[in-house]
Design an enzyme around this catalytic site. Structure first.
Site, PDB file in Angstrom:
ATOM      1  N   HIS A   1      -5.189 -10.171 -13.238  1.00 53.28           N
ATOM      2  CA  HIS A   1      -6.660 -10.758 -12.238  1.00 53.28           C
ATOM      3  C   HIS A   1      -6.228 -12.361 -12.926  1.00 53.28           C
ATOM      4  O   HIS A   1      -6.221 -13.230 -11.478  1.00 53.28           O
ATOM      5  CB  HIS A   1      -7.970 -10.649 -12.411  1.00 53.28           C
ATOM      6  CG  HIS A   1      -8.495  -9.516 -11.708  1.00 53.28           C
ATOM      7  ND1 HIS A   1      -9.338  -8.571 -11.660  1.00 53.28           N
ATOM      8  CD2 HIS A   1      -6.747  -8.776 -10.275  1.00 53.28           C
ATOM      9  CE1 HIS A   1      -8.512  -7.593 -10.615  1.00 53.28           C
ATOM     10  NE2 HIS A   1      -7.540  -7.355 -10.203  1.00 53.28           N
TER      11      HIS A   1
ATOM     12  N   ARG B   1       0.974  -6.056   3.381  1.00 50.85           N
ATOM     13  CA  ARG B   1       0.553  -4.616   2.551  1.00 50.85           C
ATOM     14  C   ARG B   1      -0.986  -4.587   2.603  1.00 50.85           C
ATOM     15  O   ARG B   1      -1.204  -4.838   1.957  1.00 50.85           O
ATOM     16  CB  ARG B   1       0.915  -5.395   0.980  1.00 50.85           C
ATOM     17  CG  ARG B   1       2.770  -5.433   0.515  1.00 50.85           C
ATOM     18  CD  ARG B   1       2.600  -5.212  -0.838  1.00 50.85           C
ATOM     19  NE  ARG B   1       4.688  -5.617  -1.445  1.00 50.85           N
ATOM     20  CZ  ARG B   1       5.268  -6.527  -1.158  1.00 50.85           C
ATOM     21  NH1 ARG B   1       4.515  -7.716  -0.689  1.00 50.85           N
ATOM     22  NH2 ARG B   1       6.497  -6.682  -1.612  1.00 50.85           N
TER      23      ARG B   1
ATOM     24  N   ASN C   1      13.585  -4.774  -1.830  1.00 52.55           N
ATOM     25  CA  ASN C   1      12.874  -4.364  -3.314  1.00 52.55           C
ATOM     26  C   ASN C   1      13.294  -2.522  -4.054  1.00 52.55           C
ATOM     27  O   ASN C   1      14.062  -2.719  -4.963  1.00 52.55           O
ATOM     28  CB  ASN C   1      11.665  -5.059  -4.326  1.00 52.55           C
ATOM     29  CG  ASN C   1      10.916  -6.249  -3.519  1.00 52.55           C
ATOM     30  OD1 ASN C   1      11.862  -7.074  -3.889  1.00 52.55           O
ATOM     31  ND2 ASN C   1       9.740  -6.429  -3.065  1.00 52.55           N
TER      32      ASN C   1
ATOM     33  N   ARG D   1      12.153  -0.894 -11.518  1.00 48.37           N
ATOM     34  CA  ARG D   1      11.863  -2.159 -11.272  1.00 48.37           C
ATOM     35  C   ARG D   1      10.888  -3.306 -11.893  1.00 48.37           C
ATOM     36  O   ARG D   1      10.904  -4.200 -12.000  1.00 48.37           O
ATOM     37  CB  ARG D   1      10.688  -2.460  -9.792  1.00 48.37           C
ATOM     38  CG  ARG D   1      11.846  -2.273  -8.259  1.00 48.37           C
ATOM     39  CD  ARG D   1      10.726  -1.571  -7.087  1.00 48.37           C
ATOM     40  NE  ARG D   1      10.010  -2.880  -7.117  1.00 48.37           N
ATOM     41  CZ  ARG D   1       8.830  -3.061  -5.971  1.00 48.37           C
ATOM     42  NH1 ARG D   1       9.220  -2.079  -4.511  1.00 48.37           N
ATOM     43  NH2 ARG D   1       7.986  -3.881  -5.535  1.00 48.37           N
TER      44      ARG D   1
ATOM     45  N   CYS E   1      12.103  -7.487   4.435  1.00 46.44           N
ATOM     46  CA  CYS E   1      10.564  -7.922   3.924  1.00 46.44           C
ATOM     47  C   CYS E   1      10.217  -8.123   2.157  1.00 46.44           C
ATOM     48  O   CYS E   1       9.523  -8.016   1.337  1.00 46.44           O
ATOM     49  CB  CYS E   1       9.769  -7.458   4.484  1.00 46.44           C
ATOM     50  SG  CYS E   1       9.450  -5.879   4.390  1.00 46.44           S
TER      51      CYS E   1
HETATM   52  C1  PEP Z   1       9.879  -3.817  -1.058  1.00 47.69           C
HETATM   53  O1  PEP Z   1      10.812  -2.264  -0.984  1.00 47.69           O
HETATM   54  O2  PEP Z   1      10.821  -4.698  -0.790  1.00 47.69           O
HETATM   55  C2  PEP Z   1       8.945  -4.030  -0.492  1.00 47.69           C
HETATM   56  C3  PEP Z   1       9.063  -5.159   1.082  1.00 47.69           C
HETATM   57  O3  PEP Z   1       7.759  -3.383  -0.120  1.00 47.69           O
HETATM   58  P1  PEP Z   1       6.985  -3.372  -1.685  1.00 47.69           P
HETATM   59  O4  PEP Z   1       7.759  -4.556  -2.689  1.00 47.69           O
HETATM   60  O5  PEP Z   1       5.450  -3.125  -1.847  1.00 47.69           O
HETATM   61  O6  PEP Z   1       6.902  -2.393  -2.375  1.00 47.69           O
HETATM   62 MG    MG Z   2       9.038  -0.605  -1.451  1.00 45.89          MG
END
Ligand code: PEP
Ligand code: MG
Length: 580
Positions: A196, A303, A460, A471, A508
């Site tokens: 945080h 989000r 992502n 990730r 995005c």
């Molecule tokens: C993505 O997966 O690229 C995305 C924009 O969503 P998140 O990073 O919230 O999974």
């Molecule tokens: Mg995603």
């Protein structure tokens, strides 16, 4: 003498200043048994400590005002709620009574029990709750020991310009006070980039490095240091030429940031006249405002996981207010609200359900929403209600096939009908789009495109799933390759499907906020980019100065193995002015 200490940079920026060390005094936590007639007195002592803690947090809450402080206020409020939580306060009283032990001991035992439950759940959101609980308990312990509630009060001068605070860790109340005193930079020995205090420092734009272990043992009070938040490096050096070098760099960065903002107002066209559009990724009220000020075409990704961070799930009204505020701030520009993408790395504490053997491939995103339809319906109703205040779009995460879209659309239709019957207006034409972020969605994108009103590429997750790299796993991060031919192929298919079906396609994921990667995306035919507000000026400049034609040629050369052989070379050559 020069010394470089490294940690994780959580807010970029360079600060040249002097160290001010914040060391917690030894907190005494006595443990003793009570005589029966001392029990009520002890419970009273605990209540008083909790009340003082509450008053302290309330006082902080009222003091913190101005830009970027919404997160601080939310966190202070969250700590206040924890102090009142029966699982902490009442259960500690019960322990005093049942086990006949003093308040410090009972609190310690109760906190340990709750923390042990949190530790069993290895999850980022839970880690944040754990951190909140530890900080709230620490506050009561300080009150019981009659020590100041924040380290900052007693130990810190009132003006902190050019001061870099070094502390074991910092809570929201500490950070709020430090911000008020205009602290220049922060270093903590513990905590991760998603703690945080790191989130808060980012929203207050205070350069920060976390995780420099033993920093307090190594650094001396008043020592001159240079903090580089981008690289997570703290340089302790009295070398004047190094100081001058950073002073110059700082000046250049400041100037550069001011210069970059000038691009924001320019018409969004590449050097060779191709139009593009920039959107913002935003969650917090101040981020929406920043996007608006930076002249975005709309919000490409809101989000909503952030709304679900509390211990209780947000009800329809709370969600409605959050969406409405976003829509009103954007004043007529479209707001794309993504339905809850919970699961895997983003599991709200109130939904601490079993995660299955492989959470990234488990019940997450839309799958979870379609499994727990009450929650989904509640969110959809809240979004639909906000749609009368301005243009809103619904974005469905983690799609793999057409069946999921059809089911989601049916539920959305039912919610609209329910609201209509209750006399509540909604936008009848509200577009429903889908994230293209799984290999299945990208490969079957033509079928999906026929069921959707727009598509958003989540690079992502797409990179994670296509390249089979978690990730969050540092060990395989070396395989992260945003320009892998497989990724480019899937992005290109999605763009084509969008054109064929005449629906917009936006990127995005993080790639859309990277000045090099956006040129690659432009070369693949992407013209809509959605990114965190901080990336807007650099991306805009990069695209204004790019030639779409040259970017296309370079991407083609790379994909055909002609001249450009590696992805690094592709990204590098895209930035070379003479051609791209
Ligand atoms: C993505 O997966 O690229 C995305 C924009 O969503 P998140 O990073 O919230 O999974
Ligand atoms: Mg995603």
């Amino acid at each position: 003498m020069s010394l470089v200490l490294t940690g994780i940079g959580t807010t970029s920026g360079i600060v040249i200043g002097r160290v001010h060390r914040l060391t917690p005094g030894e907190l005494s936590l006595p443990e003793y048994h009570l005589e029966p007639d001392a029990i009520e007195v002890e419970i009273e002592r605990l209540h008083r400590a909790v009340d003082r803690g509450q008053r302290f947090l309330l006082d902080m809450y009222e003091k913190v005002t101005g830009e970027g402080t919404d997160t601080a206020r939310e966190l202070l409020e969250a700590h206040r709620l924890i102090l009142k939580d029966p699982l902490l306060a009442d259960a500690t009283c019960n322990r005093i009574r049942d086990e006949r032990i003093n308040a410090e001991w009972a609190l310690f035992k109760q906190a340990e029990q709750l923390l042990a439950e949190f530790r069993r759940m290895d999850d980022d959101y839970i880690a944040l709750r754990r951190e909140d609980l530890e900080q709230a308990v620490n506050l009561i312990q300080r009150e019981l020991a009659e020590q100041p509630a924040s380290l900052v009060g007693s130990q810190v001068p009132h003006q902190l310009d050019a001061t870099i605070i070094v502390a074991p860790e910092l809570g929201p109340a500490d950070l709020t006070l430090l911000h008020q005193r205009r602290v220049a930079g922060l270093v903590t020995e513990h905590g991760g980039p998603w703690s945080h205090s790191a989130i808060l420092a980012r929203s207050l734009e205070i350069p920060m490095i976390v995780g420099i272990h033993h920093a307090l043992e190594i650094l001396e009070e008043g020592e001159p240091v240079i903090l580089d938040g981008h690289y997570g490096a703290l340089l302790a050096s009295d070398d004047e030429s190094l100081q001058r070098h950073y002073q110059d760099k700082l000046e250049v960065t400041r100037q550069h940031r001011t210069d970059l903002r000038r691009y924001l107002g320019r018409p969004s066209k590449t050097r060779d006249g191709e139009s593009f559009q920039l959107f913002g990724n935003a969650e917090l009220p101040q981020e929406f405002q920043r996007c608006k000020d930076d002249q975005v075409a709309g919000i490409g990704l809101m989000r909503t996981e952030y709304l679900f961070l509390d211990n209780d799930l947000p009800d329809e009204e709370t969600q409605y207010r959050a969406y409405r505020q976003a829509v009103r701030t954007m004043a007529g520009l479209p707001v794309t609200v993504r339905t809850l993408d919970a699961g895997s790395d983003k599991l709200p504490p109130a939904m601490a359900i079993g995660q299955g053997p492989n959470p990234a491939l488990g019940l997450r995103g839309l799958r979870l929403s379609l499994a727990v339809t009450d929650l989904f319906r509640q969110q959809i109703r809240a979004i639909l209600r906000a749609s009368v205040d301005g243009p809103v779009q619904i974005l469905l995460p983690m799609l793999t096939g057409v069946g999921e879209v059809k089911l989601a659309r049916r539920l959305i239709g039912e919610c609209r009908e329910e609201l209509r019957r209750a006399g509540i207006e909604t936008d009848p034409g509200l577009p429903v789009g889908g994230m293209i972020e799984t290999p299945a969605a990208a490969l079957a994108v033509t079928r999906l495109a026929s069921e959707l009103d727009f598509m958003s590429i989540g690079t992502n997750d797409l990179i994670q799933y296509v390249l089979a790299i978690d990730r969050q796993d540092e060990l395989v991060s070396y395989l992260y390759d945003p320009a892998h031919p497989a990724i480019l192929d899937l992005i290109s298919r999605t763009v084509e499907a969008g054109k064929d079906h005449n629906i917009p396609v936006t990127v995005c994921g993080e790639l859309a906020g990277d000045e090099q990667a956006v040129r690659m995306l432009l070369g693949l035919g992407v013209t809509r980019f959605s990114m965190p507000p901080g990336s807007l000026p650099t991306v805009k400049k990069s695209l204004l100065e790019a030639s779409a034609k040259a970017c296309r040629k370079k991407v083609e050369d790379y994909l055909s193995g002609n001249e450009i052989e590696t992805s690094e070379k592709l990204l590098e050559s895209l930035m070379r002015d003479e051609s791209a």
